[in-house]
Design an enzyme around this catalytic site. Structure first.
Site, PDB file in Angstrom:
ATOM      1  N   ARG A 228       0.874  -1.173   0.000  1.00  0.00           N
ATOM      2  CA  ARG A 228       0.000   0.000   0.000  1.00  0.00           C
ATOM      3  C   ARG A 228       0.909   1.221   0.000  1.00  0.00           C
ATOM      4  O   ARG A 228       1.985   1.209   0.622  1.00  0.00           O
ATOM      5  CB  ARG A 228      -0.883   0.035   1.264  1.00  0.00           C
ATOM      6  N   GLU A 257      -3.246   7.587  -4.391  1.00  0.00           N
ATOM      7  CA  GLU A 257      -3.551   7.128  -5.750  1.00  0.00           C
ATOM      8  C   GLU A 257      -5.026   7.360  -6.103  1.00  0.00           C
ATOM      9  O   GLU A 257      -5.877   7.322  -5.211  1.00  0.00           O
ATOM     10  CB  GLU A 257      -3.169   5.644  -5.891  1.00  0.00           C
ATOM     11  N   HIS A 275      -1.303   0.498  -9.812  1.00  0.00           N
ATOM     12  CA  HIS A 275      -1.932  -0.471  -8.898  1.00  0.00           C
ATOM     13  C   HIS A 275      -2.546  -1.641  -9.685  1.00  0.00           C
ATOM     14  O   HIS A 275      -3.762  -1.845  -9.680  1.00  0.00           O
ATOM     15  CB  HIS A 275      -2.988   0.209  -8.027  1.00  0.00           C
TER      16      HIS A 275
HETATM   17  P1  NAP Z   1      -0.824 -11.849   4.613  1.00  0.00           P
HETATM   18  O1  NAP Z   1      -0.796 -13.266   4.162  1.00  0.00           O
HETATM   19  O2  NAP Z   1      -1.672 -11.483   5.766  1.00  0.00           O
HETATM   20  O3  NAP Z   1       0.678 -11.418   4.890  1.00  0.00           O
HETATM   21  C1  NAP Z   1       0.992 -10.196   5.473  1.00  0.00           C
HETATM   22  C2  NAP Z   1       2.423 -10.259   6.020  1.00  0.00           C
HETATM   23  O4  NAP Z   1       2.755  -8.987   6.552  1.00  0.00           O
HETATM   24  C3  NAP Z   1       2.603 -11.288   7.119  1.00  0.00           C
HETATM   25  O5  NAP Z   1       3.757 -12.029   6.840  1.00  0.00           O
HETATM   26  C4  NAP Z   1       2.785 -10.455   8.390  1.00  0.00           C
HETATM   27  O6  NAP Z   1       3.739 -11.088   9.224  1.00  0.00           O
HETATM   28  C5  NAP Z   1       3.330  -9.131   7.850  1.00  0.00           C
HETATM   29  N1  NAP Z   1       2.938  -8.009   8.682  1.00  0.00           N
HETATM   30  C6  NAP Z   1       1.697  -7.688   9.111  1.00  0.00           C
HETATM   31  N2  NAP Z   1       1.732  -6.584   9.875  1.00  0.00           N
HETATM   32  C7  NAP Z   1       3.017  -6.212   9.925  1.00  0.00           C
HETATM   33  C8  NAP Z   1       3.704  -5.149  10.577  1.00  0.00           C
HETATM   34  N3  NAP Z   1       3.051  -4.247  11.351  1.00  0.00           N
HETATM   35  N4  NAP Z   1       5.047  -5.043  10.426  1.00  0.00           N
HETATM   36  C9  NAP Z   1       5.706  -5.949   9.676  1.00  0.00           C
HETATM   37  N5  NAP Z   1       5.119  -6.978   9.033  1.00  0.00           N
HETATM   38  C10 NAP Z   1       3.792  -7.105   9.155  1.00  0.00           C
HETATM   39  O7  NAP Z   1      -1.290 -10.884   3.444  1.00  0.00           O
HETATM   40  P2  NAP Z   1      -1.160 -11.098   1.859  1.00  0.00           P
HETATM   41  O8  NAP Z   1      -2.330 -11.848   1.360  1.00  0.00           O
HETATM   42  O9  NAP Z   1       0.199 -11.623   1.530  1.00  0.00           O
HETATM   43  O10 NAP Z   1      -1.301  -9.559   1.361  1.00  0.00           O
HETATM   44  C11 NAP Z   1      -0.409  -8.581   1.825  1.00  0.00           C
HETATM   45  C12 NAP Z   1      -0.822  -7.184   1.404  1.00  0.00           C
HETATM   46  O11 NAP Z   1      -0.491  -6.973   0.050  1.00  0.00           O
HETATM   47  C13 NAP Z   1      -2.315  -6.868   1.466  1.00  0.00           C
HETATM   48  O12 NAP Z   1      -2.734  -6.528   2.777  1.00  0.00           O
HETATM   49  C14 NAP Z   1      -2.444  -5.695   0.505  1.00  0.00           C
HETATM   50  O13 NAP Z   1      -2.317  -4.462   1.172  1.00  0.00           O
HETATM   51  C15 NAP Z   1      -1.264  -5.886  -0.451  1.00  0.00           C
HETATM   52  N6  NAP Z   1      -1.730  -6.239  -1.816  1.00  0.00           N
HETATM   53  C16 NAP Z   1      -1.472  -5.386  -2.853  1.00  0.00           C
HETATM   54  C17 NAP Z   1      -1.891  -5.723  -4.130  1.00  0.00           C
HETATM   55  C18 NAP Z   1      -1.609  -4.836  -5.307  1.00  0.00           C
HETATM   56  O14 NAP Z   1      -2.367  -4.863  -6.266  1.00  0.00           O
HETATM   57  N7  NAP Z   1      -0.536  -4.057  -5.305  1.00  0.00           N
HETATM   58  C19 NAP Z   1      -2.590  -6.910  -4.362  1.00  0.00           C
HETATM   59  C20 NAP Z   1      -2.840  -7.733  -3.285  1.00  0.00           C
HETATM   60  C21 NAP Z   1      -2.396  -7.403  -2.011  1.00  0.00           C
HETATM   61  P3  NAP Z   1       3.642 -10.999  10.843  1.00  0.00           P
HETATM   62  O15 NAP Z   1       2.230 -11.362  11.187  1.00  0.00           O
HETATM   63  O16 NAP Z   1       4.677 -11.947  11.340  1.00  0.00           O
HETATM   64  O17 NAP Z   1       3.981  -9.579  11.156  1.00  0.00           O
HETATM   65  C1  8YV Z   2      -6.938  -4.772  -5.831  1.00  0.00           C
HETATM   66  C2  8YV Z   2      -5.362  -5.101  -3.841  1.00  0.00           C
HETATM   67  O1  8YV Z   2      -6.467  -3.874  -6.792  1.00  0.00           O
HETATM   68  O2  8YV Z   2      -6.175  -7.171  -3.079  1.00  0.00           O
HETATM   69  C3  8YV Z   2      -5.679  -6.084  -2.774  1.00  0.00           C
HETATM   70  O3  8YV Z   2      -5.415  -5.769  -1.596  1.00  0.00           O
HETATM   71  O4  8YV Z   2      -4.776  -4.099  -3.596  1.00  0.00           O
HETATM   72  C4  8YV Z   2      -5.718  -5.387  -5.250  1.00  0.00           C
HETATM   73  O5  8YV Z   2      -5.788  -6.741  -5.514  1.00  0.00           O
HETATM   74  C5  8YV Z   2      -7.934  -4.028  -5.041  1.00  0.00           C
HETATM   75  O6  8YV Z   2      -8.127  -4.417  -3.753  1.00  0.00           O
HETATM   76  C6  8YV Z   2      -9.282  -4.081  -5.753  1.00  0.00           C
HETATM   77  O7  8YV Z   2      -9.624  -2.832  -6.157  1.00  0.00           O
END
Ligand code: NAP
Ligand code: 8YV
Length: 315
Positions: A228, A257, A275
């Site tokens: 994010r 964004e 994004h």
């Molecule tokens: P997840 O499985 O819950 O993994 C999150 C990781 O972050 C865990 O390993 C957790 O480890 C760590 N974490 C949580 N809070 C933290 C903190 N305060 N400091 C340091 N590490 C921390 O989540 P995921 O499914 O992989 O998704 C992760 C994130 O990616 C989403 O929340 C979203 O914001 C982002 N995302 C972006 C896109 C995009 O389009 N760019 C798409 C999908 C997701 P610990 O619990 O050990 O801290």
């Molecule tokens: C999407 C994301 O773009 O899953 C997330 O956390 O950031 C992306 O996969 C968004 O959430 C849908 O608009």
């Protein structure tokens, strides 16, 4: 059940909900129409970039039971408040892991090998005047993953096949993970030359990638953010890039964004994506179906398919 959608969402979600629930499209309704249906609303369908789904918004609906959110990140929903008030929040985990990991590695390759710039070199005719300059390399680098969760692990497995060494930071060391763990984010940044950020947004992680972390990453360092925008102190990043405290950055997400700071737009050596981490038709359809299925399953059986940790559902 009656479901309110505050902002337009993909057709698959709109049509999927309308097929099994009574859908109210809030953006098409007058204040009087919204007031009339408010007591009947039991579900909300929401997404990132919509209105914040905070205490004030959710408490408008006295019979609300479930908030079904599009995306795995749900920092736009006050899930702690929802949990404390007996509501369920669901997100769309796992179905996007591979897509986002592909995008993260693509963004890293684009950034380090300047691939978008190489494309522009051909299109602009500059190739007729000279070769594209040699670039930096992925060879002999170490990737520090900030957030070794579902997507972080999918990135790690790809990075390993690219020959990168891996280390990670999170709030705690994980059992059954052999990569070196750094309890301090700054120590991780000092130990690696690629920082891959893929942790949740929200108040707890706001600005964690700050000036000291970037200084520790150093002049050969690359920041990739697919998490994010809020997790990076954007002014500090701009300063670090302008002053060459770090080598470069690849960013898929931004604080405000789709508005991107002019200072970032002005730098040609960094790579900016709009994004698009999960943005293939295949993966967005899978995420959309999960939004619909969570609402349907709750309505039919009071069983949410993918509740978030703050609203653990008890049978
Ligand atoms: P997840 O499985 O819950 O993994 C999150 C990781 O972050 C865990 O390993 C957790 O480890 C760590 N974490 C949580 N809070 C933290 C903190 N305060 N400091 C340091 N590490 C921390 O989540 P995921 O499914 O992989 O998704 C992760 C994130 O990616 C989403 O929340 C979203 O914001 C982002 N995302 C972006 C896109 C995009 O389009 N760019 C798409 C999908 C997701 P610990 O619990 O050990 O801290
Ligand atoms: C999407 C994301 O773009 O899953 C997330 O956390 O950031 C992306 O996969 C968004 O959430 C849908 O608009």
């Amino acid at each position: 059940m009656d479901v309110l959608m505050p902002m337009p969402m993909p057709d698959l979600i709109v049509n999927g909900i309308a097929a099994s629930q009574k859908l109210h499209r809030m953006w098409d309704m007058s204040p009087a129409e919204i007031a009339a249906v408010t007591p009947q609303i039991r579900g909300l369908a929401v997404g990132f970039g919509h209105v914040p789904i905070n205490a004030e918004f959710m408490s408008r609906f006295p019979n609300l039971e479930i908030v079904s959110s599009f995306g795995v990140g749900y920092d736009h929903v006050d899930a702690k408040w929802a949990g404390a008030h007996g509501l369920i929040v669901t997100n769309t985990p796992d179905v996007l892991n591979e897509e986002v990991a592909d995008t993260a590695m693509g963004l890293l390759l684009c950034t380090i090998r300047q691939l978008p710039q190489a494309d522009r070199h051909v299109r602009s005719g500059a190739w007729l005047k000279g070769s594209f300059p040699l670039t930096t390399t992925l060879r002999d680098r170490t990737m520090g993953i900030v957030g070794l969760g579902r997507i972080g692990k999918a990135i790690a497995s790809r990075a390993e096949t690219f020959g990168l060494k891996i280390a990670y930071h999170g709030r705690s060391k994980q059992d059954n993970v052999s990569y070196p763990y750094y309890a301090s984010l700054t120590d991780l940044a000092a130990a690696v030359d690629i920082l891959m950020v893929i942790m949740p947004g929200g108040a707890e992680t706001k600005g964690l990638i700050n000036a000291p972390v970037l200084a520790a990453l150093g002049p050969n360092g690359i920041l990739i953010n697919v998490a994010r925008g809020s997790v990076v102190d954007e002014p500090a990043l701009i300063k670090a890039l302008q002053e060459k405290q770090i080598l470069t950055a690849g960013l898929d997400v931004f604080v405000d964004e789709p508005r991107v700071p002019q200072a970032l737009l002005d730098m040609d050596h960094i790579v900016l994506f709009p994004h698009v981490g999960s943005a293939s038709q295949h993966t967005r359809d899978a995420m959309a179906q999960l939004v619909v299925d969570n609402l349907k399953s709750w309505d039919e059986a009071k069983v949410p398919l993918t509740p978030v940790a703050e609203t653990i559902w008890k049978a």
